[in-house]
Design a protein around this motif. Structure first.
Motif, mmCIF file in Angstrom:
data_model
loop_
_atom_site.group_PDB
_atom_site.id
_atom_site.type_symbol
_atom_site.label_atom_id
_atom_site.label_comp_id
_atom_site.label_asym_id
_atom_site.label_seq_id
_atom_site.Cartn_x
_atom_site.Cartn_y
_atom_site.Cartn_z
ATOM 1 N N PHE A 51 52.091 -52.481 51.671
ATOM 2 C CA PHE A 51 52.281 -51.051 51.931
ATOM 3 C C PHE A 51 51.854 -50.791 53.360
ATOM 4 C CE2 PHE A 51 51.247 -49.701 47.323
ATOM 5 C CZ PHE A 51 52.567 -49.408 47.047
ATOM 6 N N ASN A 75 64.006 -38.650 50.850
ATOM 7 C CA ASN A 75 62.589 -38.906 51.006
ATOM 8 C C ASN A 75 61.898 -37.769 51.712
ATOM 9 O OD1 ASN A 75 60.379 -40.489 50.692
ATOM 10 N ND2 ASN A 75 61.570 -42.322 51.193
ATOM 11 N N PHE A 85 49.809 -42.926 55.198
ATOM 12 C CA PHE A 85 50.314 -43.178 53.843
ATOM 13 C C PHE A 85 49.176 -43.696 52.960
ATOM 14 C CE2 PHE A 85 52.728 -46.294 51.028
ATOM 15 C CZ PHE A 85 53.117 -45.309 50.123
ATOM 16 N N THR A 143 56.331 -51.206 48.102
ATOM 17 C CA THR A 143 57.305 -50.296 47.491
ATOM 18 C C THR A 143 58.376 -51.166 46.826
ATOM 19 O OG1 THR A 143 58.631 -50.275 49.516
ATOM 20 C CG2 THR A 143 57.031 -48.489 49.267
ATOM 21 N N CYS A 176 49.979 -38.009 47.479
ATOM 22 C CA CYS A 176 48.897 -37.715 48.403
ATOM 23 C C CYS A 176 48.159 -36.408 48.064
ATOM 24 C CB CYS A 176 49.520 -37.709 49.785
ATOM 25 S SG CYS A 176 48.925 -36.538 50.894
ATOM 26 N N THR A 229 58.240 -38.522 57.409
ATOM 27 C CA THR A 229 58.078 -38.845 58.823
ATOM 28 C C THR A 229 58.448 -37.674 59.725
ATOM 29 O OG1 THR A 229 60.251 -39.819 58.671
ATOM 30 C CG2 THR A 229 58.391 -41.336 58.697
ATOM 31 N N GLY A 273 59.231 -49.474 53.884
ATOM 32 C CA GLY A 273 58.409 -48.527 53.122
ATOM 33 C C GLY A 273 59.274 -47.980 52.018
ATOM 34 N N LYS A 274 59.359 -46.667 51.949
ATOM 35 C CA LYS A 274 60.213 -46.085 50.923
ATOM 36 C C LYS A 274 61.658 -46.036 51.438
ATOM 37 C CE LYS A 274 56.501 -43.101 49.288
ATOM 38 N NZ LYS A 274 56.187 -41.955 48.427
ATOM 39 N N SER A 311 51.049 -37.566 53.511
ATOM 40 C CA SER A 311 52.234 -37.929 52.728
ATOM 41 C C SER A 311 53.104 -38.878 53.540
ATOM 42 C CB SER A 311 53.029 -36.678 52.393
ATOM 43 O OG SER A 311 53.529 -36.133 53.586
ATOM 44 N N SER A 312 54.086 -39.457 52.861
ATOM 45 C CA SER A 312 54.868 -40.517 53.492
ATOM 46 C C SER A 312 55.987 -39.996 54.387
ATOM 47 C CB SER A 312 55.431 -41.418 52.400
ATOM 48 O OG SER A 312 55.950 -40.639 51.348
ATOM 49 N N GLY A 333 55.143 -45.786 44.682
ATOM 50 C CA GLY A 333 55.429 -44.975 45.862
ATOM 51 C C GLY A 333 56.837 -44.418 45.855
ATOM 52 N N GLU A 334 57.685 -44.969 45.001
ATOM 53 C CA GLU A 334 59.057 -44.478 44.851
ATOM 54 C C GLU A 334 59.596 -45.034 43.533
ATOM 55 O OE1 GLU A 334 61.618 -46.098 47.896
ATOM 56 O OE2 GLU A 334 61.122 -48.139 47.301
#
Ligand code: DLL
Length: 440
Positions: A135, A439, A140, A183, A238, A95, A422-423, A92-93, A212-213
């Motif tokens: 991306f 997020n 991810f 994104t 994911c 962190t 990214g997101k 998954s995105s 993605g968002e």
């Protein structure tokens, strides 16, 4: 114009599609029963056996799978195939903390590539196109997912990953890139740079595949104006595979769900009850063909609605609305439910405002407060006091009427709010004295 990748499946009469789903659902439950012991234990606890699945409605007897099942069984616990057969891992995105991880067999990767080719073909991408993938490549699912799908379609893939905007724009121009994949946040940032540098007429971009968002209609319009493209939305996660779960066709009236591989439902997030067609609620998805990681009734936490009405494009698969927000992203401020997308919708309709903003939620005494930081799009505005005062007042008024809530509006100078490759992370909730973002 219609562009199909797997026409027979994409336009399959609903009755046949439902028969296919039922057959595949039975197979998926049997696979879980035979090879995924942790998920089987949940079925047993609910008193459900594979032979109990006789109609698609029997799906409702199956217990939900939730994010915690992934956490509790990290790293390998939910896999239904030995590692020898699993040829890829993605995540998954988020962190922070342990990522949510997914595994794929060779057949899973092939299905995934076809799903991506399907959604790209649906917006007119073909082997004539040059597609720039902005991306992030890595855990991810966006980068590698789109990469192999577009190669399968025959497009020329330019795998730039995210970051280094100057270089992205140079290659975009030099190679006459026609398709941008990013994104919406990064697409916004790239598009603002294109506008500032006056590059639009030098580019050959035609279409954007963004996902993605979430992205409001207003934000999408800004990206389209800046780049001169058609921007399209696609959705995935994911836990279910990655991108490829649903995507818009050129009608852009909802994202077609890949119903031959994923069975969607909408539930009431509070009670878990299934809701009738057309209701807004939480999306729940069952994977029908996944080998390495079959998931039954996964609670996505994403809030949306589904329609099964035929689409003008000829596809018969259900359409999913834009995601309004996540049930766990919804902010409750002074008892009022607020989705960040509502605020974005208000801001993006205002003049003099850039597409970058930040929401700060605090607790002062017993009172929740919301501050909306709004970035101006022009340095010169900073000297126009009366104009700024008027703008601030209008934003406050609009927010109050849309949210039913008073918010503090702070105008900040151009380029002061962080950009995302990214997101985006646009919410800082300081109520528990720690910064939590929307997020994952
Ligand atoms: O974001 C997969 C993906 C990559 C989809 C690229 C599309 C394009 P995760 O990192 O697991 O996977 O995050 C999944 O992102 O539950 C939604 O909350 C959000 N999301 C994904 N696509 C959209 C979208 C990928 N089109 C989580 N609109 C999901 C709104 C989206 N939210």
């Amino acid at each position: 114009m219609n562009h199909y990748w797997q026409k027979e499946i994409e336009t399959m009469p609903r009755r046949e599609l439902e028969a296919l789903q039922l057959e595949r659902l039975k197979g998926a439950v049997a696979r879980v029963w035979n090879s995924a012991p942790r998920q089987r234990a949940k079925l047993e606890a609910a008193g459900v056996r594979p032979e109990d699945i006789r109609t698609l409605d029997d799906l409702r007897r199956i217990p939900f799978t939730v994010k915690d099942d992934f956490r509790d069984n990290y790293p390998f616990g939910l896999f239904a195939r030995p590692m020898k057969e699993i040829v890829r891992l993605q995540g998954s995105s988020g962190t922070t903390g342990k990522p949510t991880m997914a595994g794929y067999t060779r057949a899973d990767l092939d299905t995934w590539a076809n799903l991506i080719a399907r959604l790209a073909a649906a917006v007119g991408v073909s082997d004539e196109d040059i597609a720039q993938i902005s991306f992030g490549y890595g855990l991810f699912t966006g980068g590698f997912g789109l990469h192999y799908g577009l190669e399968k379609l025959g497009a020329t893939v330019l795998p730039l990953s995210s970051g280094n905007t100057e270089r992205q724009l140079m290659l975009m121009e030099d190679f006459g890139v026609t398709v941008l994949i990013a994104t919406p946040s990064y697409a916004t940032y790239l598009s603002e740079t294109v506008r500032e540098k006056g590059l639009r007429d030098k580019l050959r971009l035609r279409v954007g595949l963004f996902g993605g968002e979430g992205c409001t209609h207003e934000m999408r319009r800004r990206i389209e104006d800046n780049l001169g493209i058609i921007a399209t939305d696609n959705y995935g996660m994911c836990e279910l595979t990655g991108p490829g779960i649903s995507g818009e066709c050129l009608e852009r009236n909802g994202m077609h769900f890949a119903e031959d591989h994923f069975l969607p439902e909408i539930i009431d997030p509070d009670t878990g009850e299934s809701l009738p067609e057309g209701s807004l609620g939480e999306l729940v998805v069952t994977t029908l063909t996944k080998e390495a990681l079959p998931v039954l009734r996964y609670r996505t936490r994403d809030i949306t609605r589904l329609t099964y009405e035929p689409c003008r494009c000829g596809r018969t698969h259900a359409r999913m609305d834009k995601v309004t927000g996540r049930s766990d992203d919804m902010l409750i401020i002074k008892g009022v439910n607020v989705f960040p997308s509502q605020i974005e919708g208000v801001l993006m309709r205002m003049e003099h405002v850039s597409p970058h903003y930040l929401l700060l939620v605090r607790r002062e005494g017993y009172m929740d407060t919301l501050e909306v930081q709004v970035e101006l799009n022009d340095e010169a505005l900073l000297e126009k006091f009366a104009l700024l005062e008027g703008l601030q007042g209008r934003i406050k008024e609009r927010l109050r009427s849309v949210l039913g809530l008073g918010a503090k509006v702070t105008l900040v100078g151009p380029k002061t709010i962080e950009r995302f490759q990214g997101k985006a992370k646009r919410v800082i909730d300081l109520r528990n004295n720690e910064s939590a973002t929307t997020n994952r």
